[in-house]
Design an enzyme around this catalytic site. Sequence first.
Site, short mmCIF file in Angstrom:
data_model
loop_
_atom_site.label_atom_id
_atom_site.label_comp_id
_atom_site.label_asym_id
_atom_site.label_seq_id
_atom_site.Cartn_x
_atom_site.Cartn_y
_atom_site.Cartn_z
N LYS A 14 47.28 49.69 41.13
CA LYS A 14 48.41 48.83 41.48
C LYS A 14 49.14 48.33 40.24
O LYS A 14 50.36 48.38 40.16
CB LYS A 14 47.92 47.61 42.30
CG LYS A 14 47.20 48.00 43.59
CD LYS A 14 46.81 46.77 44.41
CE LYS A 14 45.73 45.91 43.77
NZ LYS A 14 44.38 46.51 43.76
N ARG A 89 45.40 39.04 49.86
CA ARG A 89 44.11 39.71 49.95
C ARG A 89 43.29 39.21 51.13
O ARG A 89 42.17 39.67 51.30
CB ARG A 89 43.32 39.41 48.67
CG ARG A 89 43.25 40.54 47.66
CD ARG A 89 42.44 40.00 46.50
NE ARG A 89 41.90 41.00 45.64
CZ ARG A 89 42.47 41.41 44.51
NH1 ARG A 89 43.65 40.98 44.16
NH2 ARG A 89 41.86 42.27 43.74
N ARG A 128 37.25 51.60 32.69
CA ARG A 128 38.17 50.56 32.23
C ARG A 128 37.39 49.41 31.58
O ARG A 128 37.84 48.83 30.60
CB ARG A 128 39.00 50.04 33.43
CG ARG A 128 39.98 48.93 33.08
CD ARG A 128 40.91 48.63 34.24
NE ARG A 128 40.32 47.70 35.20
CZ ARG A 128 40.92 47.32 36.34
NH1 ARG A 128 42.09 47.81 36.67
NH2 ARG A 128 40.33 46.47 37.14
N ARG A 134 37.10 43.02 30.60
CA ARG A 134 36.93 42.30 31.87
C ARG A 134 35.48 42.33 32.31
O ARG A 134 34.94 43.39 32.59
CB ARG A 134 37.83 42.93 32.94
CG ARG A 134 39.27 42.53 32.82
CD ARG A 134 40.12 43.16 33.90
NE ARG A 134 39.63 42.87 35.25
CZ ARG A 134 40.33 43.17 36.34
NH1 ARG A 134 41.51 43.75 36.25
NH2 ARG A 134 39.83 42.89 37.52
N ARG A 146 33.02 43.43 44.72
CA ARG A 146 34.48 43.39 44.95
C ARG A 146 34.86 44.31 46.11
O ARG A 146 35.75 43.99 46.89
CB ARG A 146 35.23 43.79 43.68
CG ARG A 146 35.32 42.61 42.71
CD ARG A 146 35.40 43.04 41.28
NE ARG A 146 36.65 43.68 40.94
CZ ARG A 146 36.82 44.42 39.84
NH1 ARG A 146 35.81 44.58 39.01
NH2 ARG A 146 37.97 44.97 39.57
P1 ADP Z 1 41.25 44.40 40.93
O1 ADP Z 1 41.20 45.40 39.82
O2 ADP Z 1 39.88 44.05 41.44
O3 ADP Z 1 42.22 44.76 42.00
P2 ADP Z 1 42.74 41.99 40.12
O4 ADP Z 1 43.11 41.99 38.70
O5 ADP Z 1 43.83 42.15 41.14
O6 ADP Z 1 41.64 43.09 40.25
O7 ADP Z 1 41.92 40.66 40.48
C1 ADP Z 1 40.77 40.30 39.77
C2 ADP Z 1 40.03 39.17 40.48
O8 ADP Z 1 40.91 38.02 40.62
C3 ADP Z 1 39.60 39.48 41.92
O9 ADP Z 1 38.36 40.16 41.98
C4 ADP Z 1 39.51 38.06 42.50
O10 ADP Z 1 38.35 37.38 42.09
C5 ADP Z 1 40.69 37.35 41.85
N1 ADP Z 1 41.89 37.46 42.70
C6 ADP Z 1 43.02 38.15 42.41
N2 ADP Z 1 43.91 38.06 43.40
C7 ADP Z 1 43.34 37.29 44.36
C8 ADP Z 1 43.72 36.84 45.65
N3 ADP Z 1 44.91 37.18 46.18
N4 ADP Z 1 42.88 36.06 46.35
C9 ADP Z 1 41.68 35.71 45.85
N5 ADP Z 1 41.24 36.11 44.66
C10 ADP Z 1 42.04 36.90 43.91
#
Ligand code: ADP
Length: 190
Positions: A14, A89, A128, A134, A146
């Site tokens: 994404k 989400r 990654r 991270r 996750r």
């Molecule tokens: P991913 O690579 O898992 O898609 P993101 O960078 O989008 O990672 O998000 C990393 C973390 O931030 C998620 O695992 C969650 O803990 C938190 N997070 C991000 N967006 C949301 C959301 N909309 N609602 C709740 N937690 C979120």
Amino acid sequence: MINIVLFGKPGAGKGTQAEFLKGKYNLTHLSTGDIFRFNMKNDTALGQLAKSYIEQGDLVPDEVTIKMLEDEVAKNPDSKGFLFDGFPRTIAQAEALDVFLAGKDQSITATIALEADDEILVARLLERGKTSGRIDDQDEEKIRNRYQEYNEKTAPLMEYYTNQNKFYPVNGIGSIAEITERLSTVIESL
Ligand code: ADP
């Protein structure tokens, strides 16, 4: 004005695609993951609150995330449209977003999903994690958590947006340019 939700499992690409699409379609890119990481890096109150959830691979509570997202939208009053990445989400987040946008006489135009198999994605995240710094990418158990969060809380959004006739699945396997092309075809058909 178009408002797009970029949807997909962790590691689906994404963020990578958003970087191309935001310039191409003049959209404001809002990544909740990036905003949380910025706050953690700067040790803000929001960052401290989110940290324990994120590092375990759990979702941050809805009320925190929804408030943060609404604040970010409000910071961009002249935007020509938003590209939401990592939000919504949960069903509660999607409903809050619909209400929030309706209050501004706007709505989600489309939710475009990048699709790929879990095994490919887990391997990508571990790769990654070697360079991203991270913590949530470095441990297979946290990554699996996750995916469990995704399956329980996020996957139901596919039906939510399908019921609104706004769900567009796209094959997320291929070169970055090929996938940008597939996403562009959807956006230009809207
Ligand atoms: P991913 O690579 O898992 O898609 P993101 O960078 O989008 O990672 O998000 C990393 C973390 O931030 C998620 O695992 C969650 O803990 C938190 N997070 C991000 N967006 C949301 C959301 N909309 N609602 C709740 N937690 C979120």
